[in-house]
Write an enzyme that holds these catalytic residues in place. Structure first.
Site, mmCIF file in Angstrom:
data_model
loop_
_atom_site.group_PDB
_atom_site.id
_atom_site.type_symbol
_atom_site.label_atom_id
_atom_site.label_comp_id
_atom_site.label_asym_id
_atom_site.label_seq_id
_atom_site.Cartn_x
_atom_site.Cartn_y
_atom_site.Cartn_z
ATOM 1 N N ASP A 95 4.436 -2.013 -12.686
ATOM 2 C CA ASP A 95 5.167 -1.956 -11.744
ATOM 3 C C ASP A 95 6.448 -3.088 -11.909
ATOM 4 O O ASP A 95 7.119 -3.658 -11.055
ATOM 5 C CB ASP A 95 4.732 -2.156 -10.369
ATOM 6 C CG ASP A 95 5.673 -1.972 -9.026
ATOM 7 O OD1 ASP A 95 6.526 -0.707 -9.337
ATOM 8 O OD2 ASP A 95 5.895 -2.641 -8.128
ATOM 9 N N ARG A 141 -11.915 0.702 12.698
ATOM 10 C CA ARG A 141 -11.850 1.904 13.226
ATOM 11 C C ARG A 141 -10.987 2.887 12.667
ATOM 12 O O ARG A 141 -10.449 3.997 13.188
ATOM 13 C CB ARG A 141 -11.573 1.726 14.716
ATOM 14 C CG ARG A 141 -12.735 0.920 15.495
ATOM 15 C CD ARG A 141 -12.203 0.923 16.866
ATOM 16 N NE ARG A 141 -13.344 -0.068 17.450
ATOM 17 C CZ ARG A 141 -13.265 -1.274 17.433
ATOM 18 N NH1 ARG A 141 -12.407 -2.054 16.999
ATOM 19 N NH2 ARG A 141 -14.326 -1.953 18.296
ATOM 20 N N ASP A 183 -1.189 -8.905 -10.843
ATOM 21 C CA ASP A 183 -0.419 -10.279 -11.115
ATOM 22 C C ASP A 183 -0.934 -11.308 -9.970
ATOM 23 O O ASP A 183 -0.329 -12.441 -10.022
ATOM 24 C CB ASP A 183 0.854 -9.698 -10.785
ATOM 25 C CG ASP A 183 1.266 -9.385 -9.616
ATOM 26 O OD1 ASP A 183 0.662 -9.284 -8.658
ATOM 27 O OD2 ASP A 183 2.760 -9.309 -9.259
ATOM 28 N N GLY A 184 -1.795 -11.126 -9.237
ATOM 29 C CA GLY A 184 -2.437 -12.244 -8.191
ATOM 30 C C GLY A 184 -1.362 -12.212 -6.912
ATOM 31 O O GLY A 184 -1.673 -12.925 -6.142
ATOM 32 N N HIS A 244 12.152 -0.206 -0.913
ATOM 33 C CA HIS A 244 12.921 1.152 -0.849
ATOM 34 C C HIS A 244 14.064 1.032 0.174
ATOM 35 O O HIS A 244 13.870 0.512 1.432
ATOM 36 C CB HIS A 244 12.021 2.122 -0.719
ATOM 37 C CG HIS A 244 10.851 2.333 -2.019
ATOM 38 N ND1 HIS A 244 11.152 3.514 -2.777
ATOM 39 C CD2 HIS A 244 10.182 1.375 -2.652
ATOM 40 C CE1 HIS A 244 10.303 3.615 -3.645
ATOM 41 N NE2 HIS A 244 9.750 2.304 -3.556
#
Length: 386
Positions: free
Chosen positions: A272, A226, A247-248, A141
């Site tokens: 996506d 943690r 899609d791996g 982005h």
């Protein structure tokens, strides 16, 4: 039109029914019947040739495909071509997506989707992935377009959307509870993503109404001993759902398999998917089975939903019925439409995909309308019952 589609192995969403027929009446499913049993007389038939018939896929995050990229050019013509591309591959319900973008482009995308909603079957609304994300987890982005929301900005956005905004990805740590409440009151489904939220911040957002998560593992705080982060908060939540890109590349298949064991019905598939682009704020080019931006940052997939289903079966080891639910019923639940789409059952919308053992779509049925494709070795025709 009333017709029978048969014979098929029907994946209803709850059962697997070999050698069955689906009776379609207009836009709805009237009945699911044994193909060898007593069937309505004088009803035209379409030959299912024993192929797999599943509910139409529901893709809640797709940017482009079929040679067009809606997120760069959100016009009616591009939206129509994207609709044709999704239908070609068995996706009957879809949500075009826009990344973190300039206000003018957001307004154009909202206007395009709003105008198309009454006439485009299967269009669910717009998914805005941003602009209220964390710059630390921006991924591909553009940082210059990231915003910090105010109640006034949200009211202006919702006014401009006029009901077209259906889903929004945001970083919980960057959004105040009043903003979350305002968006939820307007019916917008909220998804945590592009976020550096701590486990505590994410869990609080889930309590406030953020109900799902965008592309699990990608651009979010990970699970550490943690610091369980956003991934840990999703795992630990009782109802929160999560999308994943199968899609791996965006995540290892082992990570998907482990997550499915933990999340079960809360994990669903998105593509996506993007497309090659040489202009605008987002420029992508394909690299193998995925896309990168000009800086080489992973920017999207080259998936279809049917390919994602195949990957879940062949590479993740999931049963086909579960993979199909991840692509249909489970995303339908995310947007509150599980009583309308995502199953093959009487009363449900007649949205289905007919595919073969090689995961090639031969036909897509949307609102009862039958679209045949060249994957089929011979043309379909309506043949009246003898």
């Amino acid at each position: 039109m009333r017709y029978l589609l048969m014979p098929c192995t029907v994946y209803t969403g709850t059962e697997v029914l070999p050698d069955h027929a689906v009776l379609i009446n207009g836009e709805r499913i009237e009945a699911v019947l044994p193909a060898s049993g007593e069937l309505p007389a004088e009803v035209p038939r379409r030959d299912g040739r024993g192929l797999h018939l599943c509910p139409g896929f529901v893709d809640l995050q797709i940017y482009g495909g079929g040679g067009v990229l809606f997120s760069v050019e959100p016009t009616p013509a591009v939206l129509a071509r994207l609709r044709a591309h999704t239908l070609r591959h068995g996706t009957t319900s879809f949500m075009p997506c826009l990344p973190t973008s300039p206000p003018a482009l957001m307004a154009q995308a909202l206007a395009t989707v709003q105008a198309a909603l009454p006439t485009m079957p299967g269009l669910l609304g717009l998914h805005l992935e941003g602009p209220y994300i964390n710059p630390l987890k921006k991924g591909a982005h553009q940082a210059e377009f990231i915003q910090t929301p105010t109640p006034q900005a949200i009211d202006e956005l919702l006014t401009a959307a006029a009901g077209a905004l259906r889903l929004m990805t945001l970083a919980p740590e960057r959004v105040s509870p009043p903003v979350v409440a305002r968006l939820r009151a307007a019916g917008v489904v909220l998804s945590a993503g592009h976020s550096a939220a701590t486990y505590e911040e994410a869990s609080a957002a889930f309590e406030q109404g953020v109900s799902t998560t965008t592309h699990l593992f990608n651009a979010m705080s990970g699970f550490e001993s943690r610091a369980p982060g956003l991934v840990g908060a999703v795992y630990d939540a009782a109802q929160v759902q999560a999308s994943i890109i199968a899609d791996g590349v965006h995540c290892a298949y082992a990570a998907l398999r482990i997550s499915q064991k933990i999340l079960g019905e809360r994990l669903f598939l998105i593509t996506d998917a993007v497309e090659n682009s040489t202009y605008g704020a987002y420029r992508f080019h394909q690299q193998g089975d995925y896309f990168v931006d000009e800086n080489g940052t992973l920017a999207g997939s080259a998936l279809t939903m049917l390919t994602a289903v195949r990957n879940c079966v062949q590479h993740v080891g999931l049963p086909l019925p579960e993979a199909l639910r991840m692509a249909s019923l489970y995303p339908a639940r995310v947007i509150g439409l599980a009583n309308e789409i995502g199953r093959i059952a009487p009363g449900y919308r007649a949205d289905m995909c007919l595919f073969d053992d090689d995961y090639q779509a031969h036909a897509t049925i949307i609102s009862g309308e039958f679209h045949a494709y060249s994957a089929a070795p011979h043309a379909y025709s309506a043949v009246p019952t003898a």
